[in-house]
Design a protein around this motif. Structure first.
Motif, PDB file in Angstrom:
ATOM      1  N   LEU A  54      54.674  21.468  50.781  1.00  0.00           N
ATOM      2  CA  LEU A  54      53.666  21.984  51.713  1.00  0.00           C
ATOM      3  C   LEU A  54      53.782  21.360  53.103  1.00  0.00           C
ATOM      4  CD1 LEU A  54      51.368  19.545  51.837  1.00  0.00           C
ATOM      5  CD2 LEU A  54      50.726  20.503  49.650  1.00  0.00           C
ATOM      6  N   ALA A  76      53.945  23.650  45.251  1.00  0.00           N
ATOM      7  CA  ALA A  76      52.499  23.551  45.483  1.00  0.00           C
ATOM      8  C   ALA A  76      51.897  24.872  45.047  1.00  0.00           C
ATOM      9  CB  ALA A  76      52.193  23.327  46.960  1.00  0.00           C
ATOM     10  N   VAL A  77      50.608  24.842  44.748  1.00  0.00           N
ATOM     11  CA  VAL A  77      49.952  26.119  44.456  1.00  0.00           C
ATOM     12  C   VAL A  77      49.587  26.818  45.760  1.00  0.00           C
ATOM     13  CG1 VAL A  77      47.608  25.138  44.141  1.00  0.00           C
ATOM     14  CG2 VAL A  77      48.218  27.279  43.037  1.00  0.00           C
ATOM     15  N   GLY A  78      49.169  26.036  46.774  1.00  0.00           N
ATOM     16  CA  GLY A  78      48.865  26.614  48.085  1.00  0.00           C
ATOM     17  C   GLY A  78      50.165  26.913  48.809  1.00  0.00           C
ATOM     18  N   ARG A 238      42.089  22.704  51.653  1.00  0.00           N
ATOM     19  CA  ARG A 238      42.922  22.550  52.843  1.00  0.00           C
ATOM     20  C   ARG A 238      42.020  22.177  54.019  1.00  0.00           C
ATOM     21  NH1 ARG A 238      46.589  22.374  49.806  1.00  0.00           N
ATOM     22  NH2 ARG A 238      48.499  23.621  49.772  1.00  0.00           N
ATOM     23  N   HIS A 286      45.560  13.455  50.579  1.00  0.00           N
ATOM     24  CA  HIS A 286      46.015  14.680  49.898  1.00  0.00           C
ATOM     25  C   HIS A 286      46.672  14.356  48.545  1.00  0.00           C
ATOM     26  CE1 HIS A 286      47.300  19.101  50.788  1.00  0.00           C
ATOM     27  NE2 HIS A 286      47.082  18.924  49.479  1.00  0.00           N
ATOM     28  N   SER A 289      46.646  16.564  43.274  1.00  0.00           N
ATOM     29  CA  SER A 289      47.480  16.823  42.087  1.00  0.00           C
ATOM     30  C   SER A 289      48.348  15.619  41.719  1.00  0.00           C
ATOM     31  CB  SER A 289      48.381  18.030  42.354  1.00  0.00           C
ATOM     32  OG  SER A 289      49.267  17.750  43.430  1.00  0.00           O
TER      33      SER A 289
HETATM   34  C1  DGY Z   1      48.762  22.328  46.275  1.00  0.00           C
HETATM   35  O1  DGY Z   1      49.495  22.425  45.286  1.00  0.00           O
HETATM   36  O2  DGY Z   1      48.540  23.268  47.019  1.00  0.00           O
HETATM   37  C2  DGY Z   1      48.111  21.006  46.526  1.00  0.00           C
HETATM   38  O3  DGY Z   1      47.484  20.940  47.735  1.00  0.00           O
HETATM   39  C3  DGY Z   1      49.091  19.869  46.346  1.00  0.00           C
HETATM   40  O4  DGY Z   1      49.233  19.739  44.991  1.00  0.00           O
END
Ligand code: DGY
Length: 321
Positions: A54, A76-78, A238, A286, A289
């Motif tokens: 990210l 990342a998930v985002g 975020r 941050h 995770s």
């Molecule tokens: C995500 O995965 O988007 C988190 O912000 C980092 O794990």
């Protein structure tokens, strides 16, 4: 011909090995230093696949240089760091890592909520600095968590996992989401409300929406003004979703009791950022995770996604629409 892949940071060996079995890999060797932009611009020109974090901005300018690029796998998930529309226009697949980090991120969100409510960091500093003279009735008193009302802004996977934790603390849980989640309402006893009602009724407002142009500054001056004076704002999604200048004013003026932030508009946040000067805020770098197992799972899922895309399979976690 083996596909060429560039990896923008040192990743765990197992994930790297799986990519190297099938592809010609080059990797930015550092763990704690992001790849410089000029290096990324040069590398992207020749690769079929990009494995990134990210911290990398994958914008139109960069994509214009990518002559052979077929897939971008974000660990990342985002994926707000990637211009997905521009990638789609160029036929580049973009994947993310949903699911594997849900519980870990919900754990951290609840931990941050508890640390903020019970002033854990401040109390620990107080003790270490030698300020503790005696037990006293109102020393370092915070807010109760059990039985309080939690408002979740954005009921995705992590929001639901957070709601489960809140239910374990006998909390009333409100949520606001683009669409209603009737199954979750029934299963977890959640109540759907519009955003203003959520803000004015909650003791804890937890921001869990993805970042997008629509959610930028979703929580600004007007929204903060709706919150109770005793309320706490938690953001592990975020940075840009909460207006930092407005939050600073609310915390400083005491119109909001406290905040817990794991994310910032600009990361890494500068140590002289005004928010960091306030006593009623808990700040983290941050780490939502950041458990060993989850980061390994994320690196492996990002690997799996990339290999699916580069070997002609339809990637399960494709985000292009
Ligand atoms: C995500 O995965 O988007 C988190 O912000 C980092 O794990």
């Amino acid at each position: 011909m083996r596909p060429k892949v560039y990896i923008t940071r040192r990743i765990p060996d197992n994930a790297l090995g799986k990519i190297a079995d099938l592809c010609d890999v080059e990797m930015w060797q550092h763990e704690d230093i992001p790849v410089p932009r000029h290096v990324l611009e040069e590398k992207i020109e020749h690769v079929d696949g990009l494995y990134c974090l990210l911290t990398e901005t994958i914008d139109e300018h960069l994509l214009n240089r990518a002559k052979n690029l077929k897939a971008i796998s974000n660990m990342a998930v985002g994926y707000n760091n990637i211009n997905v529309q521009a990638a789609t226009k160029r036929g580049v697949m973009v994947t993310n890592t949903p699911g594997v980090l849900t519980e870990t991120t919900a754990d951290l969100t609840f931990a941050l909520l508890m640390a903020t409510a019970r002033r854990i960091v401040e109390a620990s500093d107080f003790l270490r600095q030698g300020s503790w003279k005696t037990w006293s009735p109102m020393l370092l008193t915070g807010q109760d968590i059990f039985g309080a009302t939690m408002g979740i802004v954005g009921l995705g996977r992590i929001g639901e996992a957070l709601a489960k934790r809140a239910k374990g603390f006998d909390m009333r849980v409100l949520y606001y989401n683009r669409s209603r989640k009737e199954e979750a309402e029934k299963e977890l006893g959640l109540e759907y409300v519009e955003l203003p009602a959520l803000l004015s009724q909650s003791d804890y407002v937890c921001v869990m929406v993805p970042y997008s142009p629509e959610t930028r500054n979703l929580i600004g001056k007007d929204e903060l003004a709706l919150m109770k004076k005793s309320a706490i704002l938690i953001n592990t999604a975020r940075g840009g979703i909460v207006d930092e200048a407005a939050l600073y004013t609310a915390l400083k003026d005491g119109t909001l009791w406290a905040a817990g932030l794991d994310v910032f508009e600009e990361e890494p946040v500068k140590p002289d950022h005004p928010l960091l000067s306030l006593p009623n805020i808990v700040t983290l770098p941050h780490i939502g995770s950041a458990s060993i197992n989850t980061r390994i799972r994320m690196s492996e899922l990002a690997t799996f996604n990339l290999l699916q895309a580069l070997t002609g399979e339809a990637p399960e976690h494709l985000v292009n629409r």
